[in-house]
Design a protein around this motif. Sequence first.
Motif, PDB file in Angstrom:
ATOM      1  N   ALA A 266      67.405  81.572  76.234  1.00  0.00           N
ATOM      2  CA  ALA A 266      67.555  82.884  75.605  1.00  0.00           C
ATOM      3  C   ALA A 266      66.528  83.870  76.170  1.00  0.00           C
ATOM      4  N   LEU A 267      65.291  83.411  76.311  1.00  0.00           N
ATOM      5  CA  LEU A 267      64.229  84.279  76.807  1.00  0.00           C
ATOM      6  C   LEU A 267      64.471  84.695  78.260  1.00  0.00           C
ATOM      7  N   GLU A 268      65.026  83.794  79.038  1.00  0.00           N
ATOM      8  CA  GLU A 268      65.313  84.128  80.436  1.00  0.00           C
ATOM      9  C   GLU A 268      66.398  85.208  80.520  1.00  0.00           C
ATOM     10  N   LYS A 269      67.385  85.144  79.607  1.00  0.00           N
ATOM     11  CA  LYS A 269      68.413  86.191  79.547  1.00  0.00           C
ATOM     12  C   LYS A 269      67.784  87.528  79.153  1.00  0.00           C
ATOM     13  N   ILE A 270      66.918  87.465  78.151  1.00  0.00           N
ATOM     14  CA  ILE A 270      66.274  88.686  77.656  1.00  0.00           C
ATOM     15  C   ILE A 270      65.385  89.303  78.728  1.00  0.00           C
ATOM     16  N   LEU A 271      64.677  88.452  79.471  1.00  0.00           N
ATOM     17  CA  LEU A 271      63.773  88.958  80.504  1.00  0.00           C
ATOM     18  C   LEU A 271      64.541  89.729  81.574  1.00  0.00           C
ATOM     19  N   ILE A 272      65.710  89.255  81.935  1.00  0.00           N
ATOM     20  CA  ILE A 272      66.539  89.979  82.909  1.00  0.00           C
ATOM     21  C   ILE A 272      66.857  91.375  82.387  1.00  0.00           C
ATOM     22  N   GLN A 273      67.240  91.440  81.105  1.00  0.00           N
ATOM     23  CA  GLN A 273      67.565  92.714  80.473  1.00  0.00           C
ATOM     24  C   GLN A 273      66.359  93.657  80.487  1.00  0.00           C
TER      25      GLN A 273
ATOM     26  N   ALA B 222      66.163  94.845  74.536  1.00  0.00           N
ATOM     27  CA  ALA B 222      66.570  93.435  74.412  1.00  0.00           C
ATOM     28  C   ALA B 222      67.768  93.234  73.508  1.00  0.00           C
ATOM     29  N   HIS B 223      67.981  94.148  72.550  1.00  0.00           N
ATOM     30  CA  HIS B 223      69.094  93.900  71.623  1.00  0.00           C
ATOM     31  C   HIS B 223      70.470  94.032  72.294  1.00  0.00           C
ATOM     32  N   GLY B 224      70.495  94.465  73.550  1.00  0.00           N
ATOM     33  CA  GLY B 224      71.755  94.500  74.274  1.00  0.00           C
ATOM     34  C   GLY B 224      72.074  93.196  74.991  1.00  0.00           C
ATOM     35  N   THR B 225      71.191  92.211  74.876  1.00  0.00           N
ATOM     36  CA  THR B 225      71.399  90.918  75.535  1.00  0.00           C
ATOM     37  C   THR B 225      72.451  90.109  74.785  1.00  0.00           C
ATOM     38  N   HIS B 226      73.367  89.504  75.535  1.00  0.00           N
ATOM     39  CA  HIS B 226      74.370  88.642  74.896  1.00  0.00           C
ATOM     40  C   HIS B 226      73.734  87.275  74.613  1.00  0.00           C
ATOM     41  N   LEU B 227      73.576  86.972  73.324  1.00  0.00           N
ATOM     42  CA  LEU B 227      72.990  85.703  72.904  1.00  0.00           C
ATOM     43  C   LEU B 227      73.911  85.001  71.919  1.00  0.00           C
ATOM     44  N   TYR B 228      73.895  83.665  71.967  1.00  0.00           N
ATOM     45  CA  TYR B 228      74.625  82.870  70.977  1.00  0.00           C
ATOM     46  C   TYR B 228      73.807  82.799  69.692  1.00  0.00           C
ATOM     47  N   GLU B 229      74.474  82.426  68.613  1.00  0.00           N
ATOM     48  CA  GLU B 229      73.813  82.407  67.310  1.00  0.00           C
ATOM     49  C   GLU B 229      72.565  81.523  67.309  1.00  0.00           C
ATOM     50  N   LYS B 230      72.667  80.350  67.934  1.00  0.00           N
ATOM     51  CA  LYS B 230      71.502  79.460  67.979  1.00  0.00           C
ATOM     52  C   LYS B 230      70.356  80.066  68.781  1.00  0.00           C
ATOM     53  N   GLU B 231      70.702  80.823  69.823  1.00  0.00           N
ATOM     54  CA  GLU B 231      69.667  81.479  70.617  1.00  0.00           C
ATOM     55  C   GLU B 231      68.991  82.582  69.807  1.00  0.00           C
ATOM     56  N   ILE B 232      69.787  83.329  69.039  1.00  0.00           N
ATOM     57  CA  ILE B 232      69.240  84.390  68.189  1.00  0.00           C
ATOM     58  C   ILE B 232      68.269  83.805  67.169  1.00  0.00           C
ATOM     59  N   GLU B 233      68.637  82.667  66.598  1.00  0.00           N
ATOM     60  CA  GLU B 233      67.769  82.014  65.607  1.00  0.00           C
ATOM     61  C   GLU B 233      66.427  81.633  66.218  1.00  0.00           C
ATOM     62  N   GLN B 234      66.442  81.141  67.453  1.00  0.00           N
ATOM     63  CA  GLN B 234      65.207  80.718  68.107  1.00  0.00           C
ATOM     64  C   GLN B 234      64.334  81.916  68.491  1.00  0.00           C
TER      65      GLN B 234
END
Length: 366
Positions: free
Chosen positions: A164-171, A178-190
Motif C-alpha cells: 500500500a505504501l509503495e502505491k502511495i509513494l508513487i502518487q 494520497a487519497h487518490g491512490t487506489h487501495l483495497y480495503e485491507k490496505e486502507i486498514e493498514q
Amino acid sequence: MSLSIGIVGLPNVGKSTLFNALTKKAVAAENFPFCTIDPSVGVVAVPDVRLDRLSEMSNSEKKIPAIVEFVDIAGLVKGASEGEGLGNQFLANIREVDAIAQVVRVFEDEDVMHVHGAVDPVHDIDIINLELILADTQTVTKRIGSIEKEVRAGDKDAFILKEALEKILIQLEEGKLAHGTHLYEKEIEQVRGLHLLTMKPFMYVLNKKNAGFNIHEHEGDRWDALKSFLEDSGAFWVEVDAGVEDELKEFEGDECMEFRRDLGVIESGVDELIKTGYALLGLISFFTTGEKETRAWTIKKGSSAPVAAGAIHTDFQNKFIRAETIMWDELVPLGSWSATKSAGKVRTEGKEYIVQDGDVMEFLHS
C-alpha cells in the motif's frame, strides 16, 4: 460522534476571520459536557431545517442539533514540511483532525497584503498541498524502510502495508494527494494508523469580499485555472464571505436578515460550510422526537440500524431487536408519531436495515 475539520490556509487569506464567524454557531455547553474546551476548537451546530420542523411538530422542550468540530490550525508558510515558520506545529495539529478545509483567498484588496504579493488561488493551493505531500513522503519513506524486517519475517499485515505504501509513494512523487491512490480495503486498514495528511478528505473554502473584486465573479485566467482545478480534483468546495459573516455573527433573526439584504449576501456561507463539512466527513443524521426533546443523531453514512441505536446508548446496540422508522417529511404532515402509526406509515426494520439520512426512529431492545 464528533469528528473534526481543520481550517488551514496561508497568512492573510481570512482563516481566523472565518473561524471567528464559525464560533458564533457554537452549541450550548450543557448539551455536550464532554467536548474539549480549547480556544482553537469550535464545536458548532449543523444547520438543519428538518430538526426545526420536527421540534415544532412535537412542541419539544429542547432541540439538540448534530455537531461538527472546526479546529483553527496554525498558519502555514512555504517550507513547513522542513519546519519553517510554525510548520511542525501545523503538521502535528492537522494530523489529529479528520478532514481539511483549506481557505483560499479569491478577492483582491490593496489594504490586505497577500503573502506572495499577488492573489493566485491555484498557486496558493499548490503551496499548501505540496507541503502536505512532502511531509507524507517523509512519513511513507521512513515507514517503508522500517518495515522490511517484518516483511522478511513473513508478517502478512506488514506485507500488505508495504504494498500500500509503495502505491502511495508513487502518487506522492507525482505531486498528487494520497487519497487518490487506489487501495483495497485491507490496505486502507493498514495505512490508517499512519494518519497521513493527504489521505484525509479535502474541501476548499473560497473566501470572497463583498463589493470587492472577486476572481471567481469575473472571467479570467485565474478563475479558469481555479475552476479547472476544482472540477478535476472532484473536491467539495463552498464560497464564503468571511468578513461579512464575522460582522453578522452578533445578529439574529429578522435583524440579521435585514443586514444581509442590505449587503446583498442573503445566504449564509458559514451555514453552507458547516453542512458541506458534515457531508465531507461522510456523516448523516437520523432523528428522535418527542415532547422532552428533538435530537439529531450523527452516524456514518451506510450504518445499520443497530449501529444507529448504539449512537444513543451502547445497550441499545447490544440488545437491539428492531427499529420503527419513517422519513421526516412523511411524519411532519401527519402531525405526530402516534398519528403516523395509526395511519400505518411507520416501517418496522431489522438488524440489516441501512439507516437513511432524515429517518425518524424509535428502537426496541431487550
